[in-house]
Design an enzyme around this catalytic site. Structure first.
Site, PDB file in Angstrom:
ATOM      1  CB  SER A  54     -22.686 -46.358 -26.223  1.00  0.00           C
ATOM      2  OG  SER A  54     -22.317 -46.404 -27.588  1.00  0.00           O
ATOM      3  CG  HIS A  79     -27.019 -45.317 -26.361  1.00  0.00           C
ATOM      4  ND1 HIS A  79     -28.057 -44.407 -26.223  1.00  0.00           N
ATOM      5  CD2 HIS A  79     -26.164 -44.770 -27.263  1.00  0.00           C
ATOM      6  CE1 HIS A  79     -27.839 -43.363 -26.987  1.00  0.00           C
ATOM      7  NE2 HIS A  79     -26.697 -43.556 -27.641  1.00  0.00           N
ATOM      8  CG  ASP A  81     -24.423 -44.830 -30.475  1.00  0.00           C
ATOM      9  OD1 ASP A  81     -25.287 -43.965 -30.224  1.00  0.00           O
ATOM     10  OD2 ASP A  81     -23.483 -45.081 -29.711  1.00  0.00           O
ATOM     11  CG  MET A  83     -23.543 -43.447 -36.001  1.00  0.00           C
ATOM     12  SD  MET A  83     -21.839 -43.048 -35.620  1.00  0.00           S
ATOM     13  CE  MET A  83     -21.874 -43.134 -33.823  1.00  0.00           C
ATOM     14  CG  HIS A 120     -28.258 -41.666 -30.380  1.00  0.00           C
ATOM     15  ND1 HIS A 120     -27.018 -41.295 -29.919  1.00  0.00           N
ATOM     16  CD2 HIS A 120     -28.791 -40.553 -30.946  1.00  0.00           C
ATOM     17  CE1 HIS A 120     -26.797 -40.026 -30.190  1.00  0.00           C
ATOM     18  NE2 HIS A 120     -27.859 -39.550 -30.834  1.00  0.00           N
ATOM     19  CG  MET A 122     -26.440 -40.076 -33.977  1.00  0.00           C
ATOM     20  SD  MET A 122     -24.892 -40.551 -33.202  1.00  0.00           S
ATOM     21  CE  MET A 122     -25.309 -42.196 -32.680  1.00  0.00           C
ATOM     22  CG  MET A 213     -25.912 -35.600 -28.817  1.00  0.00           C
ATOM     23  SD  MET A 213     -25.698 -37.342 -28.389  1.00  0.00           S
ATOM     24  CE  MET A 213     -23.963 -37.616 -28.776  1.00  0.00           C
ATOM     25  CG  ASP A 247     -24.518 -40.584 -26.218  1.00  0.00           C
ATOM     26  OD1 ASP A 247     -23.442 -41.123 -25.916  1.00  0.00           O
ATOM     27  OD2 ASP A 247     -25.126 -40.812 -27.286  1.00  0.00           O
TER      28      ASP A 247
HETATM   29  O1  LIG Z   1     -23.517 -41.379 -29.784  1.00  0.00           O
HETATM   30  C1  LIG Z   1     -22.367 -41.527 -29.470  1.00  0.00           C
HETATM   31  C2  LIG Z   1     -21.303 -40.977 -30.303  1.00  0.00           C
HETATM   32  O2  LIG Z   1     -21.888 -40.347 -31.356  1.00  0.00           O
HETATM   33  C3  LIG Z   1     -22.092 -42.180 -28.189  1.00  0.00           C
HETATM   34  O3  LIG Z   1     -23.108 -43.071 -27.802  1.00  0.00           O
HETATM   35  C4  LIG Z   1     -20.761 -42.782 -27.970  1.00  0.00           C
HETATM   36  O4  LIG Z   1     -20.712 -44.108 -28.416  1.00  0.00           O
HETATM   37  C5  LIG Z   1     -20.413 -42.724 -26.527  1.00  0.00           C
HETATM   38  O5  LIG Z   1     -19.150 -43.238 -26.358  1.00  0.00           O
HETATM   39  P1  LIG Z   1     -18.222 -42.820 -25.145  1.00  0.00           P
HETATM   40  O6  LIG Z   1     -17.978 -41.345 -25.280  1.00  0.00           O
HETATM   41  O7  LIG Z   1     -18.974 -43.148 -23.908  1.00  0.00           O
HETATM   42  O8  LIG Z   1     -16.997 -43.644 -25.345  1.00  0.00           O
END
Ligand SMILES: O=C(CO)[C@@H](O)[C@H](O)COP(=O)(O)O
Length: 293
Positions: A54, A79, A81, A83, A120, A122, A213, A247
């Site tokens: 990520s 990955h 993210d 948001m 992803h 969000m 999740m 994740d």
């Molecule tokens: O989607 C998410 C958080 O919302 C993840 O993708 C986090 O970025 C994962 O981070 P780690 O828990 O592996 O540090």
């Protein structure tokens, strides 16, 4: 008369005659339809490990280089993210940044190949941003079930609609634009909501991946929630070949729990980007999953 038979001793020899089957197939999960003349393979193997760091935990000041380095360290996917500050209490970046970082990583040569951008989403309005992200170079558009059912079906940021987004229609729409589709569920959402979506006889409407999740979405560096594993086990039992992504909080300490449950797509942010040797962490995560196939 056909019957379904689970072979035991002769299974491996039998499979070796199916030249298209890889030598790494999981011979324990193979079923055949057999009659006197012919044996037909019904099911092949559990999917291989996919390691998807990520980039939320990357250095945003040099994101393009961080992305290409991570692929160089052995990651399969990135990955990404996204948001919006509404669906989750954090904001990252949008399609223009994805366009920029895309140029640092070769496009995958095949579906789910190395270099896949696993976006992803969000975001509260997942249907509105499908085209933008497709243009930006997203390969796999993974939206949240909870966002879809509470949002409208408008197809662009400028458009409006009163109609609610149907997750199955959204999967179809994503596919129609040439991307793979994923459906994600938050920790408080029952896995049962996915069954109706995955069991659809209309294959265009069936997602290519389910994301369970293992933290509340919004931030990296949170604690892994092992209580989410029954969802993964249930999915793996029902869909032996499905890509099942986990994740949140994945690391060398938690990977065995996730791999035992049946997850094969492993997202890890802080564990990879915070490591002295990201390549070693990626290799260990992969080995944990593949050793259970
Ligand atoms: O989607 C998410 C958080 O919302 C993840 O993708 C986090 O970025 C994962 O981070 P780690 O828990 O592996 O540090």
């Amino acid at each position: 008369m056909f019957r379904v038979e689970q072979q035991s001793l002769s299974r491996r020899q039998l499979l070796q005659s199916f030249t298209e089957i890889s030598s790494t197939a999981n011979y324990d999960n193979i079923f055949f339809i057999q009659d006197a003349k012919k044996i037909t393979l019904l099911s092949t193997m559990a999917p291989a490990a996919v390691i998807a760091p990520s980039i939320l935990s990357a250095d945003f000041g040099s994101l393009g280089k961080e992305c290409s380095d991570t692929i160089g360290h052995g990651a399969d996917w990135l990955h990404v993210d996204i948001m919006d500050g509404h669906f989750v209490p954090n904001i990252t970046f949008g399609a223009p940044v994805v366009t920029k970082i895309r140029s640092h990583v070769d496009r995958p040569k095949e579906a789910f190949g190395k270099g896949t951008f696993d976006c992803h989403m969000m975001i509260a309005e997942p249907k509105k941003w499908v085209k933008e992200f497709q243009k930006a170079g997203c390969d796999l558009y993974c939206f949240h079930y909870e966002a879809a059912i509470n949002s409208t079906a408008a197809e662009s940021p400028e458009a409006t609609s009163d109609e609610k987004t149907n997750p199955k229609e959204l999967v179809k729409y994503i596919h129609s634009l040439g991307m793979r589709a994923g459906v994600a569920i938050k920790p408080g959402t029952s896995v049962d909501v996915l069954f109706d979506i995955l069991d659809n006889p209309d294959k265009d409407a069936v997602p290519d991946m389910a994301l369970v999740m293992t933290v509340e979405p919004g931030f990296g560096g949170q604690k892994f929630m092992p209580e989410m594993m029954p969802k993964v086990q249930e999915l793996r039992k029902r869909y032996p070949e499905l890509n099942i992504e986990v994740d949140g909080g994945l690391s060398e300490k938690t990977i065995d729990t996730a791999a035992d449950a049946g997850a094969n797509v492993i997202v890890a942010g802080s564990a990879v980007f915070g490591a002295q040797s990201p390549a070693d962490v990626i290799a260990k995560l992969r080995e944990a999953v593949n050793s259970r196939r």
